[in-house]
Design a protein around this motif. Sequence first.
Motif, short mmCIF file in Angstrom:
data_model
loop_
_atom_site.label_atom_id
_atom_site.label_comp_id
_atom_site.label_asym_id
_atom_site.label_seq_id
_atom_site.Cartn_x
_atom_site.Cartn_y
_atom_site.Cartn_z
N TRP A 1 0.83 -1.20 0.00
CA TRP A 1 0.00 0.00 0.00
C TRP A 1 0.87 1.25 0.00
CZ3 TRP A 1 -3.59 -1.78 4.60
CH2 TRP A 1 -4.45 -2.78 4.13
N ALA A 2 1.93 1.24 0.81
CA ALA A 2 2.81 2.41 0.91
C ALA A 2 3.46 2.75 -0.42
CB ALA A 2 3.87 2.17 1.97
N VAL A 3 3.87 1.72 -1.15
CA VAL A 3 4.48 1.94 -2.46
C VAL A 3 3.46 2.45 -3.46
CG1 VAL A 3 5.61 0.79 -4.40
CG2 VAL A 3 6.31 0.26 -2.05
N ALA B 1 1.69 9.70 -2.10
CA ALA B 1 1.26 10.94 -1.44
C ALA B 1 0.90 10.68 0.03
CB ALA B 1 0.07 11.55 -2.18
N LEU B 2 0.17 9.62 0.25
CA LEU B 2 -0.20 9.26 1.63
C LEU B 2 1.03 8.87 2.42
CD1 LEU B 2 -2.53 8.91 3.58
CD2 LEU B 2 -2.84 6.57 2.72
N THR B 3 1.94 8.18 1.77
CA THR B 3 3.18 7.79 2.44
C THR B 3 3.99 9.01 2.87
OG1 THR B 3 3.28 5.68 1.26
CG2 THR B 3 5.34 6.52 2.16
N ARG B 4 4.06 10.02 2.00
CA ARG B 4 4.77 11.25 2.37
C ARG B 4 4.11 11.92 3.58
NH1 ARG B 4 5.30 11.74 -3.32
NH2 ARG B 4 3.42 13.04 -3.43
N ALA C 1 13.16 -4.37 -0.84
CA ALA C 1 13.93 -4.03 -2.04
C ALA C 1 13.63 -2.60 -2.48
CB ALA C 1 13.58 -5.00 -3.17
N ASP C 2 12.44 -2.09 -2.13
CA ASP C 2 12.03 -0.74 -2.50
C ASP C 2 11.51 0.01 -1.27
OD1 ASP C 2 9.94 -2.47 -2.19
OD2 ASP C 2 8.76 -1.69 -3.87
N PHE D 1 0.53 3.10 13.56
CA PHE D 1 0.16 2.73 12.19
C PHE D 1 1.17 3.26 11.18
CE2 PHE D 1 -2.25 3.42 8.22
CZ PHE D 1 -2.62 2.11 7.96
N THR D 2 1.67 4.48 11.39
CA THR D 2 2.65 5.02 10.44
C THR D 2 3.93 4.22 10.44
OG1 THR D 2 3.59 6.60 12.05
CG2 THR D 2 1.74 7.37 10.69
N ARG D 3 4.34 3.70 11.60
CA ARG D 3 5.58 2.93 11.65
C ARG D 3 5.44 1.61 10.87
NH1 ARG D 3 9.11 6.16 12.00
NH2 ARG D 3 10.65 4.77 12.94
N ILE D 4 4.26 1.02 10.95
CA ILE D 4 4.02 -0.20 10.17
C ILE D 4 3.90 0.13 8.69
CG2 ILE D 4 2.44 -2.14 9.82
CD1 ILE D 4 1.64 -1.81 12.80
N TRP D 5 3.14 1.16 8.37
CA TRP D 5 2.93 1.57 6.98
C TRP D 5 4.25 1.88 6.29
CZ3 TRP D 5 -1.57 2.43 3.96
CH2 TRP D 5 -1.37 3.14 2.77
N LEU D 6 5.14 2.56 6.98
CA LEU D 6 6.42 2.96 6.40
C LEU D 6 7.43 1.81 6.35
CD1 LEU D 6 6.74 6.47 8.06
CD2 LEU D 6 6.17 5.98 5.67
N GLY D 7 7.04 0.66 6.86
CA GLY D 7 7.88 -0.52 6.74
C GLY D 7 9.10 -0.54 7.61
#
Length: 227
Positions: free
Chosen positions: A56-58, A62-65, A130-131, A186-192
């Motif tokens: 989802w983050a990849v 915009a949401l990731t930023r 990898a990304d 949630f952001t820590r998980i989302w950002l991997g």
Amino acid sequence: MHSPVDSPPHATGPGIAARVAMALAPPTVLLLVLVAASWDPLMALDGDIARTTHRWAVDEPALTRTFRVLTDWVWDPWTMRALIAVTVLWLVLHHGAWWLAVWLTATCLLAGLLSQGIKAAVDRERPVWADPVDSAHFAAFPSGHAMTAAVACGLLLWVMRLYGAGRVLWRIALAVAVVSVVGVGFTRIWLGVHWSSDVLGGWLLGALAVALAMVSYARRFPPARST
């Protein structure tokens, strides 16, 4: 009888906080043991969640930023510590509540040391991609962001209760605290950069630290009895 300096106007006994601490301790210890032992079902669940949220983050840059701004500036541990520092100054300058200020400061310091100690002892690797969409260093468990947010927000809510915050202000503060604690996890998980159990561990340890701080303070400075 204790002076007003040691007993805020709405101080209460340690009863509820002690029960909360006793309820939190078993799942906190259990999660720590399972993570340290790399329990397969937990590791598999962490991996499934991490792969899904990373995809989802990849796909949503915009949401990731936005999440990076929130986690790095709004809910960053240093922002949370700054809020506690402001509260400590307010307690000292406006209420002369030196002991309560010491309790807040000590709780934050000890929670930070506990977090770093567990990280070093468990030495869990962070997710590797990898990304990658973000990066973080040192060991993964527990999440320092999640734990610091839980400690800071919990302590701030405690102080508001002690000094009789109004109903509207209390509800607003509670909502902001819940959004902040849940949001940063949630952001820590989302950002991997963390596994889901890292975040859960941070929440549990942070809540336990606050409960123990409340218990110890209430026992050291019990509320004055009316005569």
